[in-house]
Design a protein around this motif. Structure first.
Motif, mmCIF file in Angstrom:
data_model
loop_
_atom_site.group_PDB
_atom_site.id
_atom_site.type_symbol
_atom_site.label_atom_id
_atom_site.label_comp_id
_atom_site.label_asym_id
_atom_site.label_seq_id
_atom_site.Cartn_x
_atom_site.Cartn_y
_atom_site.Cartn_z
ATOM 1 N N GLY A 187 83.465 24.915 14.548
ATOM 2 C CA GLY A 187 84.240 23.747 14.276
ATOM 3 C C GLY A 187 84.186 23.237 12.860
ATOM 4 N N ARG A 188 83.747 23.832 12.060
ATOM 5 C CA ARG A 188 83.548 23.138 10.569
ATOM 6 C C ARG A 188 84.773 24.032 9.610
ATOM 7 N N ARG A 189 84.787 23.212 8.410
ATOM 8 C CA ARG A 189 85.362 23.821 7.457
ATOM 9 C C ARG A 189 84.593 24.566 6.372
ATOM 10 N N VAL A 190 84.759 25.714 6.226
ATOM 11 C CA VAL A 190 83.687 26.509 5.521
ATOM 12 C C VAL A 190 84.444 27.187 4.376
ATOM 13 N N LEU A 191 83.593 27.012 3.101
ATOM 14 C CA LEU A 191 84.218 27.753 1.837
ATOM 15 C C LEU A 191 83.274 29.015 1.849
ATOM 16 N N LEU A 192 83.760 30.203 1.635
ATOM 17 C CA LEU A 192 83.150 31.351 1.434
ATOM 18 C C LEU A 192 83.423 31.927 -0.036
ATOM 19 N N ILE A 193 82.359 31.893 -0.841
ATOM 20 C CA ILE A 193 82.899 32.357 -2.249
ATOM 21 C C ILE A 193 82.396 33.805 -2.369
ATOM 22 N N PRO A 197 81.720 43.290 0.262
ATOM 23 C CA PRO A 197 81.824 43.573 1.839
ATOM 24 C C PRO A 197 81.278 42.488 2.717
ATOM 25 N N SER A 198 80.215 41.716 2.342
ATOM 26 C CA SER A 198 79.400 40.682 3.131
ATOM 27 C C SER A 198 80.320 39.458 3.185
ATOM 28 N N GLY A 199 81.213 39.168 1.978
ATOM 29 C CA GLY A 199 81.968 38.192 2.154
ATOM 30 C C GLY A 199 83.401 38.265 3.129
ATOM 31 N N MET A 200 83.833 39.847 2.934
ATOM 32 C CA MET A 200 84.885 39.979 3.993
ATOM 33 C C MET A 200 84.203 39.928 5.483
ATOM 34 N N ASP A 201 83.207 40.526 5.913
ATOM 35 C CA ASP A 201 82.649 40.517 7.172
ATOM 36 C C ASP A 201 82.592 39.014 7.801
ATOM 37 N N LEU A 202 81.750 38.178 6.830
ATOM 38 C CA LEU A 202 81.494 36.881 7.037
ATOM 39 C C LEU A 202 82.835 35.738 7.405
ATOM 40 N N ALA A 203 84.008 36.154 6.441
ATOM 41 C CA ALA A 203 84.993 35.612 6.661
ATOM 42 C C ALA A 203 85.737 35.696 7.882
ATOM 43 N N LEU A 204 85.660 37.143 8.403
ATOM 44 C CA LEU A 204 86.255 37.444 9.938
ATOM 45 C C LEU A 204 85.405 36.734 11.031
ATOM 46 N N GLU A 205 84.074 37.068 10.684
ATOM 47 C CA GLU A 205 83.349 36.431 11.746
ATOM 48 C C GLU A 205 83.097 34.903 12.143
ATOM 49 N N GLN A 212 88.342 26.022 9.824
ATOM 50 C CA GLN A 212 88.834 26.707 8.901
ATOM 51 C C GLN A 212 88.038 27.333 8.038
ATOM 52 N N VAL A 213 88.245 28.595 7.288
ATOM 53 C CA VAL A 213 87.660 29.280 6.460
ATOM 54 C C VAL A 213 88.369 29.464 5.159
ATOM 55 N N ILE A 214 87.817 29.098 4.066
ATOM 56 C CA ILE A 214 88.638 29.285 2.606
ATOM 57 C C ILE A 214 87.797 30.288 1.901
ATOM 58 N N LEU A 215 88.438 31.407 1.750
ATOM 59 C CA LEU A 215 88.023 32.698 1.221
ATOM 60 C C LEU A 215 88.274 32.426 -0.337
ATOM 61 N N VAL A 255 85.583 20.741 2.266
ATOM 62 C CA VAL A 255 84.986 21.322 3.233
ATOM 63 C C VAL A 255 83.451 21.138 3.531
ATOM 64 N N ASP A 256 83.210 21.444 4.862
ATOM 65 C CA ASP A 256 81.726 21.034 4.919
ATOM 66 C C ASP A 256 80.541 21.781 4.785
ATOM 67 N N ASP A 257 80.842 22.956 4.521
ATOM 68 C CA ASP A 257 79.921 23.953 4.214
ATOM 69 C C ASP A 257 80.291 25.012 3.191
ATOM 70 N N ILE A 258 79.434 25.344 2.258
ATOM 71 C CA ILE A 258 79.762 26.435 1.326
ATOM 72 C C ILE A 258 78.744 27.580 1.253
ATOM 73 N N CYS A 259 79.262 28.758 1.698
ATOM 74 C CA CYS A 259 78.389 29.918 1.559
ATOM 75 C C CYS A 259 78.683 30.884 0.323
ATOM 76 N N TYR A 260 77.708 31.128 -0.443
ATOM 77 C CA TYR A 260 77.822 32.114 -1.699
ATOM 78 C C TYR A 260 77.685 33.564 -1.016
ATOM 79 N N CYS A 261 78.765 34.165 -1.132
ATOM 80 C CA CYS A 261 78.572 35.801 -0.849
ATOM 81 C C CYS A 261 78.915 36.241 -2.304
ATOM 82 N N THR A 262 77.913 36.030 -3.205
ATOM 83 C CA THR A 262 78.256 36.488 -4.519
ATOM 84 C C THR A 262 77.036 37.589 -5.146
ATOM 85 N N GLY A 263 76.577 37.997 -3.980
ATOM 86 C CA GLY A 263 75.935 39.497 -4.432
ATOM 87 C C GLY A 263 74.307 39.061 -4.747
#
Length: 417
Positions: A187-193, A197-205, A212-215, A255-263
């Motif tokens: 139920g949250r608004r999530v920014l994935l940076i 491969p992990s950023g793509m998988d996490l965005a879909l999941e 909402q997911v912002i990639l 956004v409510d959360d930020i997740c860094y998929c930056t390696g």
């Protein structure tokens, strides 16, 4: 001459190293130091994140639903295939079973010391001093070895961009290293940076539970068609505010959360400065063939390159280094090694290639390793299949793992509907 060799880590690369050391005609003595209580390295799932019970960082970046992003037909060790079965893309648990079977088949368990955290690796004249701490008892033991193979992986040290305003953000910030399941984002608004491969998988999941997911990514083309309608694309983040993020296109999103998929960064904190290598975020140098320390050729790193057939890489790098230890592969003098290593670094910089990136360069690289080690080259079909599938996630993220393959011969594979 038989050598005493330390192998740091009992993941896939450490197992390959131990196997080929033991199989050497010289019958090297092998001690594998593993911090965990079982073999498998990054393929061992744990719910733990942050710091482990011993106060040290948790190394695993495995999330609950992870499946391989390469088919088993190109992931396998060259002479030890995965068990037969139609499914090509495997859940992580199946890979762990495979690694355990590999260890048993080649008789590797007896040389693994579990629950041993390597604190320090330091040269002492012609030998290496390795100090470890027993995770359970805190007992410190120091050993001496003729050679050290570093097989501890490089998918644990988080790499995060330095974004203006990130300290002011009021929401939660995390790294993909600590992601285990999507529930926390419901139920949250999530920014994935990041869109690796992990950023793509996490965005879909995450999109399956999030509002909402912002990639945010800097790919050349749009990938929005790969995701459900609650995923939107944005270019690079320029700054963070208390409640959201500004993007390069001039837009702002709350956004409510930020997740860094930056390696991840290369990090081997147990190596002392006099080990003769420089460990930087994106590079370990100077090395010959991404493996052998130029300054101290009894020190090796297995598994630094990426965008590769992983277990084949570990196998051939290990064979190559064991051939060096055995004297079957002679190295030039140190000055020549330095010049060659620097020439390769310069070539990569001039061509805009990241230090340990292989991709299509893996074909001549792995063939060269095999030749230097006196080993059999990988059959061309492995590279052909790799080229076919390596970037399919950017074509059909939700479905590419449903495709299956069968190796027909050394040149040909079939895709099974």
């Amino acid at each position: 001459m038989k050598m005493q060799v330390a192998v740091i880590g009992a993941g896939a690369s450490g197992l390959a190293a131990a196997r080929h050391l033991l199989e050497s005609p010289r019958g090297h003595s092998v001690t594998v130091f593993e911090r965990g209580d079982q073999l498998g390295g990054t393929w061992v799932f744990t719910e733990k994140t942050g710091l482990d019970v011993d106060g040290r960082p948790v190394h695993s970046s495995m999330y609950r639903s992870l499946e391989t992003n390469l088919p088993k037909e190109v992931m396998a060790f060259p002479d030890y295939p995965f068990p037969e079965g139609e499914q090509s893309y495997l859940p992580a648990g199946d890979v762990l079973k495979y690694l355990n079977a590999y260890a048993d088949h080649f008789g590797l368990r007896h040389c693994i010391k579990f629950r041993q955290h390597v604190e320090r690796v330091q040269p002492r004249g012609s030998v290496w001093e390795v100090s470890t701490t027993n995770v359970d008892t805190a007992e410190v033991t120091t050993y001496q070895f003729d050679s050290v193979m570093v097989c501890s992986g490089h998918y644990w040290k988080e790499k995060r961009p330095q974004l203006r305003g990130s300290r002011e953000f009021r929401g939660r910030q995390s790294h993909a290293h600590n992601y285990r399941r999507p529930d926390a984002y419901r139920g949250r608004r999530v920014l994935l940076i990041g869109s690796g491969p992990s950023g793509m998988d996490l965005a879909l999941e995450v999109a399956s539970v999030a509002q909402q997911v912002i990639l945010s990514h800097h790919l050349d083309k749009s990938i929005g068609h790969l995701f459900p309608s609650n995923v939107i694309e944005k270019p690079d983040v320029t700054s963070i505010t208390e409640t959201g993020a500004n993007f390069r296109d001039g837009t702002f999103c709350e956004v409510d959360d930020i997740c860094y998929c930056t390696g991840y960064s290369y990090s081997f904190p147990f190596l002392t400065p006099d080990c003769g290598v420089q460990v930087e975020a994106d590079e370990v140098h100077p090395l010959l063939m991404h493996v052998v320390s130029v300054e101290r050729p009894t020190l090796a790193f297995i598994g630094l390159p990426f965008i590769v057939c992983p277990f084949a890489l570990f196998d051939l790098q290990s064979r190559f280094f064991v051939a060096v230890l055995d004297g079957r592969c002679s190295l030039p003098d140190t000055d020549t090694l330095r010049r060659d290593a620097e020439a390769e670094r310069r070539r990569r910089r001039e061509e805009g290639i990241r230090p340990h990136y292989l991709g299509r360069e893996q074909v001549p690289y792995l063939n060269r390793l095999a030749d230097l080690a006196g080993a059999q080259r990988l059959p061309p079909v492995v590279f052909k299949l790799f080229e076919t599938v390596a970037f399919r996630l950017y074509e059909d993220l939700a479905n590419y793992r449903r495709h299956n393959f069968r190796i027909v011969d050394n040149e040909t594979f079939q895709e099974i509907a």
